[in-house]
Design a protein around this motif. Sequence first.
Motif, PDB file in Angstrom:
ATOM      1  N   TRP A  31       0.850  -1.207  -0.109  1.00 31.23           N
ATOM      2  CA  TRP A  31       0.039  -0.275   0.177  1.00 31.23           C
ATOM      3  C   TRP A  31       0.766   1.282  -0.022  1.00 31.23           C
ATOM      4  O   TRP A  31       0.386   2.411   0.350  1.00 31.23           O
ATOM      5  CB  TRP A  31      -0.963   0.041   1.221  1.00 31.23           C
ATOM      6  CG  TRP A  31      -0.709   0.206   2.465  1.00 31.23           C
ATOM      7  CD1 TRP A  31      -0.354   1.575   3.166  1.00 31.23           C
ATOM      8  CD2 TRP A  31      -0.338  -0.704   3.531  1.00 31.23           C
ATOM      9  NE1 TRP A  31       0.143   1.184   4.193  1.00 31.23           N
ATOM     10  CE2 TRP A  31      -0.102  -0.344   4.685  1.00 31.23           C
ATOM     11  CE3 TRP A  31      -0.021  -2.169   3.428  1.00 31.23           C
ATOM     12  CZ2 TRP A  31       0.416  -1.044   5.979  1.00 31.23           C
ATOM     13  CZ3 TRP A  31       0.299  -3.102   4.695  1.00 31.23           C
ATOM     14  CH2 TRP A  31       0.555  -2.116   5.824  1.00 31.23           C
ATOM     15  N   ASP A 134      -7.641  -5.221   4.999  1.00 30.12           N
ATOM     16  CA  ASP A 134      -7.788  -4.093   5.198  1.00 30.12           C
ATOM     17  C   ASP A 134      -7.850  -3.626   6.666  1.00 30.12           C
ATOM     18  O   ASP A 134      -7.146  -2.861   7.222  1.00 30.12           O
ATOM     19  CB  ASP A 134      -9.220  -3.370   4.450  1.00 30.12           C
ATOM     20  CG  ASP A 134      -8.841  -3.061   3.079  1.00 30.12           C
ATOM     21  OD1 ASP A 134      -7.631  -3.408   2.510  1.00 30.12           O
ATOM     22  OD2 ASP A 134      -9.520  -2.401   2.176  1.00 30.12           O
ATOM     23  N   LYS A 137      -4.408  -3.793   7.852  1.00 29.08           N
ATOM     24  CA  LYS A 137      -3.456  -2.495   7.378  1.00 29.08           C
ATOM     25  C   LYS A 137      -3.891  -1.180   8.199  1.00 29.08           C
ATOM     26  O   LYS A 137      -2.766  -0.693   8.545  1.00 29.08           O
ATOM     27  CB  LYS A 137      -3.617  -2.438   5.836  1.00 29.08           C
ATOM     28  CG  LYS A 137      -3.166  -3.619   5.071  1.00 29.08           C
ATOM     29  CD  LYS A 137      -3.593  -3.165   3.506  1.00 29.08           C
ATOM     30  CE  LYS A 137      -3.208  -4.387   2.771  1.00 29.08           C
ATOM     31  NZ  LYS A 137      -3.902  -4.069   1.244  1.00 29.08           N
ATOM     32  N   SER A 138      -5.107  -1.115   8.450  1.00 31.38           N
ATOM     33  CA  SER A 138      -5.424   0.073   9.367  1.00 31.38           C
ATOM     34  C   SER A 138      -4.922  -0.089  10.751  1.00 31.38           C
ATOM     35  O   SER A 138      -4.480   0.822  11.274  1.00 31.38           O
ATOM     36  CB  SER A 138      -6.798   0.189   9.305  1.00 31.38           C
ATOM     37  OG  SER A 138      -7.342   1.102   8.292  1.00 31.38           O
ATOM     38  N   VAL A 412     -12.904   0.818   3.987  1.00 31.16           N
ATOM     39  CA  VAL A 412     -11.812   0.159   3.174  1.00 31.16           C
ATOM     40  C   VAL A 412     -10.557   1.052   3.554  1.00 31.16           C
ATOM     41  O   VAL A 412     -10.445   2.031   4.114  1.00 31.16           O
ATOM     42  CB  VAL A 412     -12.148   0.437   1.833  1.00 31.16           C
ATOM     43  CG1 VAL A 412     -13.279  -0.418   1.200  1.00 31.16           C
ATOM     44  CG2 VAL A 412     -12.290   1.608   1.203  1.00 31.16           C
ATOM     45  N   HIS A 413      -9.404   0.359   3.267  1.00 28.76           N
ATOM     46  CA  HIS A 413      -7.974   0.954   3.584  1.00 28.76           C
ATOM     47  C   HIS A 413      -7.745   1.752   2.256  1.00 28.76           C
ATOM     48  O   HIS A 413      -7.082   1.319   1.308  1.00 28.76           O
ATOM     49  CB  HIS A 413      -7.094  -0.076   3.859  1.00 28.76           C
ATOM     50  CG  HIS A 413      -5.626   0.442   4.071  1.00 28.76           C
ATOM     51  ND1 HIS A 413      -4.638   0.483   3.300  1.00 28.76           N
ATOM     52  CD2 HIS A 413      -5.301   0.833   5.290  1.00 28.76           C
ATOM     53  CE1 HIS A 413      -3.495   0.956   3.813  1.00 28.76           C
ATOM     54  NE2 HIS A 413      -3.845   1.411   5.251  1.00 28.76           N
ATOM     55  N   SER A 416      -4.520   1.379   0.068  1.00 30.43           N
ATOM     56  CA  SER A 416      -4.549   0.026  -0.814  1.00 30.43           C
ATOM     57  C   SER A 416      -5.373   0.124  -2.141  1.00 30.43           C
ATOM     58  O   SER A 416      -5.034  -0.625  -3.165  1.00 30.43           O
ATOM     59  CB  SER A 416      -5.155  -0.917  -0.070  1.00 30.43           C
ATOM     60  OG  SER A 416      -4.245  -1.319   1.271  1.00 30.43           O
ATOM     61  N   TRP A 417      -6.187   1.081  -2.175  1.00 31.34           N
ATOM     62  CA  TRP A 417      -7.133   1.002  -3.255  1.00 31.34           C
ATOM     63  C   TRP A 417      -7.023   2.294  -4.203  1.00 31.34           C
ATOM     64  O   TRP A 417      -7.675   2.255  -5.288  1.00 31.34           O
ATOM     65  CB  TRP A 417      -8.434   0.791  -2.959  1.00 31.34           C
ATOM     66  CG  TRP A 417      -8.509  -0.546  -2.153  1.00 31.34           C
ATOM     67  CD1 TRP A 417      -8.593  -0.526  -0.885  1.00 31.34           C
ATOM     68  CD2 TRP A 417      -8.506  -1.832  -2.659  1.00 31.34           C
ATOM     69  NE1 TRP A 417      -8.790  -1.771  -0.440  1.00 31.34           N
ATOM     70  CE2 TRP A 417      -8.593  -2.649  -1.370  1.00 31.34           C
ATOM     71  CE3 TRP A 417      -8.584  -2.138  -3.821  1.00 31.34           C
ATOM     72  CZ2 TRP A 417      -8.491  -4.174  -1.633  1.00 31.34           C
ATOM     73  CZ3 TRP A 417      -8.422  -3.558  -3.867  1.00 31.34           C
ATOM     74  CH2 TRP A 417      -8.417  -4.349  -3.065  1.00 31.34           C
ATOM     75  N   LYS A 608     -14.453   1.318  -2.313  1.00 29.84           N
ATOM     76  CA  LYS A 608     -13.310   1.793  -2.978  1.00 29.84           C
ATOM     77  C   LYS A 608     -13.309   2.403  -4.132  1.00 29.84           C
ATOM     78  O   LYS A 608     -12.620   3.476  -4.374  1.00 29.84           O
ATOM     79  CB  LYS A 608     -12.675   0.261  -3.395  1.00 29.84           C
ATOM     80  CG  LYS A 608     -12.363  -0.655  -2.385  1.00 29.84           C
ATOM     81  CD  LYS A 608     -12.066  -1.995  -2.596  1.00 29.84           C
ATOM     82  CE  LYS A 608     -11.785  -3.285  -1.726  1.00 29.84           C
ATOM     83  NZ  LYS A 608     -12.887  -3.905  -1.134  1.00 29.84           N
ATOM     84  N   THR A 703     -11.324   1.995   6.972  1.00 29.76           N
ATOM     85  CA  THR A 703     -11.200   1.207   7.864  1.00 29.76           C
ATOM     86  C   THR A 703     -10.642   1.731   9.119  1.00 29.76           C
ATOM     87  O   THR A 703     -10.366   1.188  10.129  1.00 29.76           O
ATOM     88  CB  THR A 703     -10.293  -0.071   7.491  1.00 29.76           C
ATOM     89  OG1 THR A 703      -9.128   0.396   6.490  1.00 29.76           O
ATOM     90  CG2 THR A 703     -11.248  -1.389   6.684  1.00 29.76           C
TER      91      THR A 703
END
Length: 861
Positions: A31, A134, A137-138, A412-413, A416-417, A608, A703
Amino acid sequence: MKPVRVFAVTPALPAALEPLHSIALNLRWSWTHEAIELFRRLDRDLWEETYHNPVKLLGCISQQRLQEAARDAAFLAHMNRVSEELSSLEKGGPCWFERTYGRGGPNIAYFSAEFGLTECLSIFAGGLGMLAGDHLKSASDLGVPLAGVGLLYQQGYFRQYLNQSGWQEERYESNDFYNFPVSLCRRADGNALIISVPLAGREIFAQVWKAQVGRVPLYLLDTNIAANPRPEDRDITDQLYGGDLEMRVRQEIVLGIGGYRALDAVGRAAQVFHMNEGHSAFLALEHVRTLMVRHGLTFWQARSLATSGLIFTTHTPVEAGHDYFPSDLLHRYFAGYAGELGISWDDFVGLGRRSPADHGEPFCMTVLALRMAASGNGVSRLHGEVSRKMWAPLWPAVPQQEVPIGHVTNGVHFQSWLSREMNELYDRYLGPKWREEPADRGVWKAAEQIPGEELWRTHERRRQRLIAFARRRLQFQLKRRGAPPADIALAEEALDSDALTIGFARRFATYKRATLLLKDVDRLARILNDEKRPVQVLFAGKAHPRDAAGKEFIRQIVALANRPQFRKRLVFLEDYDIAVTRYLVQGCDVWLNNPLRPLEASGTSGMKAAANGCLNLSTLDGWWDEAWRDNAGSGVNIGWAIGHGERFDDPEYQDRVEAEALYDLLEREVVPAFYERDSNRIPRRWIAQMKSCISNLCYFFNTHRMVEEYCERFYLPAYARQCELSAHGADRARALGEWMHRVRVAWPEVAVLSVDGGLPPSVAVNTKLGLKARIRLGALSPGDVAVEAYVGPLRPDGSFDQPAALPMDAVAQCSEGVYLYEARSIECKGSGLHGLTVRVLPYHADLVQPFLPGLITWAPA
């Protein structure tokens, strides 16, 4: 012939490039655009060939190219920037969790059957895994002391390809873990860390791997090792969601019980456990067993202590999405385990039944998780309501609105998107806080100040890249199917980089209705082939290998795409994965989602897309029901809703109505708004909607906000309860367990003998009423229960509508075991027909929530 020795071969990097090892093994690169660009810079073609896998890339790249990079001052400077940023992360520093709660705190374990972290780590299937990835990651970005636990699948989920008739076929590829961004956990002596798991009267073994996700470790179990002589034991971690029921129960034993033991073995014993879906629910039983041994507790005492630290999230309102096992299958694997817990087989299997005494009912993992966890939640506001209705039988006689299942809406993170271009745009106009504090609504309001031309040009570049990617993918698909050269050549002309582009990409479960857009083929053709206002649709998604109806949906779409009038306007992209998702959510103009309400729990793909400025067109289900309704009254246009959430008994009629609404929206609103341009060819109205979407949705549907909410509402309170109940040799847990056992035994004697309100036929608004009730408690005392007056307006069917539960006090003992309760200030705040009754609940200061399954008594009607 087998080898006599086994050894690993690792990439040979020049000394100057050694930092690439640690960068590749920390999934934070997935990410971080600058880290991804670093590996692309080494060899762009090889980066694609290795499926964006930096470990494999470093193992395949030529030594000559590595030597060149080691002498390239610009490359070394790039690498050192990425390495220093990673080193700073690993050293620690102020982050949200530490700033908010200080140092220390609980060890939190997050269990999931799948984790979608990056495309090269094939241990995910769909939205559940994307959400889990996600989440980690958060948690890393926020500094939450969390570890993930899952399985490392030898083949993972299937790769999809279509045959010449458009029918989905599945291909499984073996993963080479030594070329993955994971590392084998080892003991002090250098040998692999191996844990044992009880399985049908024997022990099986799993080695533990670690994927480092920023600050967060993810521990993954692998049973494909020589210590397991039986092939069926080595195959347990072979395929995600593969095999029969017996394979599924084995996998879930390894995940839940093995995962719990793995945390102890690596020195990360947790106090708080988050079960992401019911697949890992056996961990709750292993937690109980461990606490029994550690503190010398009975099952009921240990269960009280274990429950206080268990959180459960359910993800599906579809009955088929929950795991059920026949009791005879479960007996094969848990008869001895029940003996270790010191409970009867009936008590054990009853933990997984809606009706524990129903011997014909199968054992459900979701029921087990809900019974054992202190807190349960759905993943959107609507899904919380649906889940309360779905699982209400676990709490008989509890009003549906009070069933103890809440909701934490998914997110969502973003990093990453989001496309690199959108990252840079946000950096310029929103500042760094959009990365660090994306849940701050004020940060996203600045999106309204992004120059329209700049936002539009950024989005157009992403659409152009999507179209180029889709053409390459389509040509590859056609070649693989053996299509004629003429068809392959035509693929280069498919799609239009300037046309309105609609994306539909998700699991091809039938309730998601992938073919709703195809209901009226002639009308669809007119919409897509309008010469002045063309529209194109990109489909992607996998059907479960055993879902013939989902596969038929794919076949219908591919067949339509092969017709001359659709060939340039409609494309199905095979083998949907994280890489395909990124291209679609970053490049589409409209994100289409039309599930049958209320069967979509959340639907994070639309979030996303929204973060990239793509507008959603969806039925009011999952997250969109929440997002749309929360903004509907503000006059802000964030996208479009298909229908108003109506439900019809006839599914065919439902489809016709909503397909008609979908076509109307496209013809009357979506297409005209996209093609309405000013003198500079800029769609001002469309851009205003993009800005509204970003500024009104991104602050909530991320997230970071979601993980913060889990910390504040669940993780930290659970840790506090754990500390209190386990202190002083778990004295309070012992007392709570003994109390619960005593209450369960005595509860059949509890009754509301009489209710005396002396109520007149009608009273004025705001009149304060008094109420008395005689309650038989039997062997219990007033300190063991809460008695409540339950009062509120009535619906036409006689049921309560938004009632209030008001405490009543014990004022006298009438006779042995019978008490008089009284409430003096019951106020009726609105006019209309009202009702009143009395209920009795168990009460203990250490209960997390007041409703214990089966323990509630109401006054007889």
